[in-house]
Design an enzyme around this catalytic site. Structure first.
Site, PDB file in Angstrom:
ATOM      1  N   ASP A   1       0.479   3.775   1.784  1.00  8.12           N
ATOM      2  CA  ASP A   1       0.434   4.293   3.171  1.00  8.12           C
ATOM      3  C   ASP A   1       1.722   4.662   3.705  1.00  8.12           C
ATOM      4  O   ASP A   1       2.587   3.729   3.467  1.00  8.12           O
ATOM      5  CB  ASP A   1      -0.260   3.144   4.142  1.00  8.12           C
ATOM      6  CG  ASP A   1      -0.739   3.525   5.509  1.00  8.12           C
ATOM      7  OD1 ASP A   1       0.250   3.944   6.429  1.00  8.12           O
ATOM      8  OD2 ASP A   1      -1.734   3.681   5.859  1.00  8.12           O
TER       9      ASP A   1
ATOM     10  N   CYS B   1      -5.483  -0.393   7.348  1.00  7.88           N
ATOM     11  CA  CYS B   1      -5.527   0.269   5.710  1.00  7.88           C
ATOM     12  C   CYS B   1      -6.889   1.144   5.583  1.00  7.88           C
ATOM     13  O   CYS B   1      -7.674   0.792   5.415  1.00  7.88           O
ATOM     14  CB  CYS B   1      -5.184  -1.023   4.960  1.00  7.88           C
ATOM     15  SG  CYS B   1      -5.221  -0.475   3.051  1.00  7.88           S
TER      16      CYS B   1
ATOM     17  N   CYS C   1       0.935  -1.372  -0.031  1.00  8.70           N
ATOM     18  CA  CYS C   1       0.116   0.036  -0.010  1.00  8.70           C
ATOM     19  C   CYS C   1       0.777   1.419  -0.021  1.00  8.70           C
ATOM     20  O   CYS C   1       1.812   1.308   0.491  1.00  8.70           O
ATOM     21  CB  CYS C   1      -0.784  -0.090   1.170  1.00  8.70           C
ATOM     22  SG  CYS C   1      -2.038   1.276   1.135  1.00  8.70           S
TER      23      CYS C   1
ATOM     24  N   ARG D   1       2.902   4.899   6.626  1.00  8.86           N
ATOM     25  CA  ARG D   1       3.445   4.008   7.810  1.00  8.86           C
ATOM     26  C   ARG D   1       4.165   2.721   7.375  1.00  8.86           C
ATOM     27  O   ARG D   1       4.727   1.991   8.195  1.00  8.86           O
ATOM     28  CB  ARG D   1       2.279   3.758   8.814  1.00  8.86           C
ATOM     29  CG  ARG D   1       1.659   5.142   9.489  1.00  8.86           C
ATOM     30  CD  ARG D   1       0.382   4.685   9.947  1.00  8.86           C
ATOM     31  NE  ARG D   1      -0.647   4.357   9.082  1.00  8.86           N
ATOM     32  CZ  ARG D   1      -1.852   4.282   9.061  1.00  8.86           C
ATOM     33  NH1 ARG D   1      -2.384   4.642  10.520  1.00  8.86           N
ATOM     34  NH2 ARG D   1      -2.879   3.850   8.348  1.00  8.86           N
TER      35      ARG D   1
ATOM     36  N   HIS E   1      -1.788  -4.487   5.081  1.00  7.81           N
ATOM     37  CA  HIS E   1      -1.407  -4.082   6.394  1.00  7.81           C
ATOM     38  C   HIS E   1      -2.533  -3.407   7.206  1.00  7.81           C
ATOM     39  O   HIS E   1      -3.743  -3.271   6.627  1.00  7.81           O
ATOM     40  CB  HIS E   1      -0.413  -2.665   6.292  1.00  7.81           C
ATOM     41  CG  HIS E   1      -1.003  -1.430   5.803  1.00  7.81           C
ATOM     42  ND1 HIS E   1      -1.765  -0.531   6.638  1.00  7.81           N
ATOM     43  CD2 HIS E   1      -1.424  -1.054   4.611  1.00  7.81           C
ATOM     44  CE1 HIS E   1      -2.082   0.353   5.760  1.00  7.81           C
ATOM     45  NE2 HIS E   1      -1.998  -0.027   4.517  1.00  7.81           N
TER      46      HIS E   1
END
Ligand SMILES: [Zn+2]
Length: 219
Positions: free
Chosen positions: A41, A101, A39, A43, A98
């Site tokens: 993302d 998400c 992803c 993080r 993850h």
């Protein structure tokens, strides 16, 4: 932005020098071990998670670590998959979802992304995930449904990967392995799908061998 600019200066002033030989070698070409799909993302850091260096993993990222079925999208995903598999010859493809998400949350509750037409349209490529969750996990709590959806979503993406000609061809020759991972970044824990047990098992020092068992060649 200042932090990012300072980081570039630090990289050029101190970090690059300590990796100079690596980058000189990489200037001759890349031969990554794996295609790592995850992803966008912020993080999630694939190289941090896998402790890999430049040149070792070929990375494809988008909202929700989605791989549209072959021919279903004109986006760059098919090109990245084809290049990694057919041109670079990676032996493994990892799809890594993850925890927490946002894309999967939006998939489960379209209201969350109602004002984001591009995101809503993109998430249509994961409609199979939503259907599986709606049909099979309706009795779960919201948090449990989210966890189930994140896991089911990476498995759906493995199925989608198999529709790509380059992937199907290499799978048929037993030259490629597909892996479904879920990373819980808040705990630093990783789960890998074990096809024999038909469930995700936690990565541990003693279980690395079994947890990385290929899901592709056997399916
Ligand atoms: Zn995400």
């Amino acid at each position: 932005m200042d932090k990012i600019i300072r980081g570039v200066h630090e990289f050029q002033d101190t970090v690059f020098g300590s990796h100079k030989q690596l980058f000189e070698r990489l200037s001759e070409g890349q031969r990554p071990d794996a295609l790592f799909i995850t992803c966008s993302d912020s993080r999630i850091d694939p190289s941090l998670l896998t402790q890999t260096s430049p040149g070792e993993i070929f990375v494809l990222r988008n909202a929700g670590n989605i791989v549209p079925p072959y021919g279903a999208s004109s986006g760059g995903e098919a090109a990245a998959v084809e290049y990694a598999v057919a041109a670079l010859g990676v032996h493994d493809i990892i799809v890594c979802g993850h925890s927490q998400c946002g894309a999967v949350a939006g998939l489960l509750d379209p209201e969350l992304v109602a004002g984001l037409p591009a995101v809503s349209s993109w998430l249509q490529h994961a409609a199979t995930t939503k259907r599986i969750v709606d049909d099979n996990y309706a009795e779960l709590s919201a948090a449990e449904r989210m966890t189930a959806a994140i896991k089911e979503n990476v498995l759906v993406q493995l199925d989608n990967l198999r529709t790509h000609p380059s992937v199907a061809s290499r799978l048929s020759r037993g030259e490629l392995n597909l892996h479904a991972w879920v990373y819980e970044f808040e705990h630093g824990t990783l789960f890998s799908y074990c096809p024999d047990e038909r469930r995700f098992v936690q990565f541990g020092k003693e279980s690395v061998e079994s947890a990385t068992a290929a899901t592709g060649a056997a399916n």
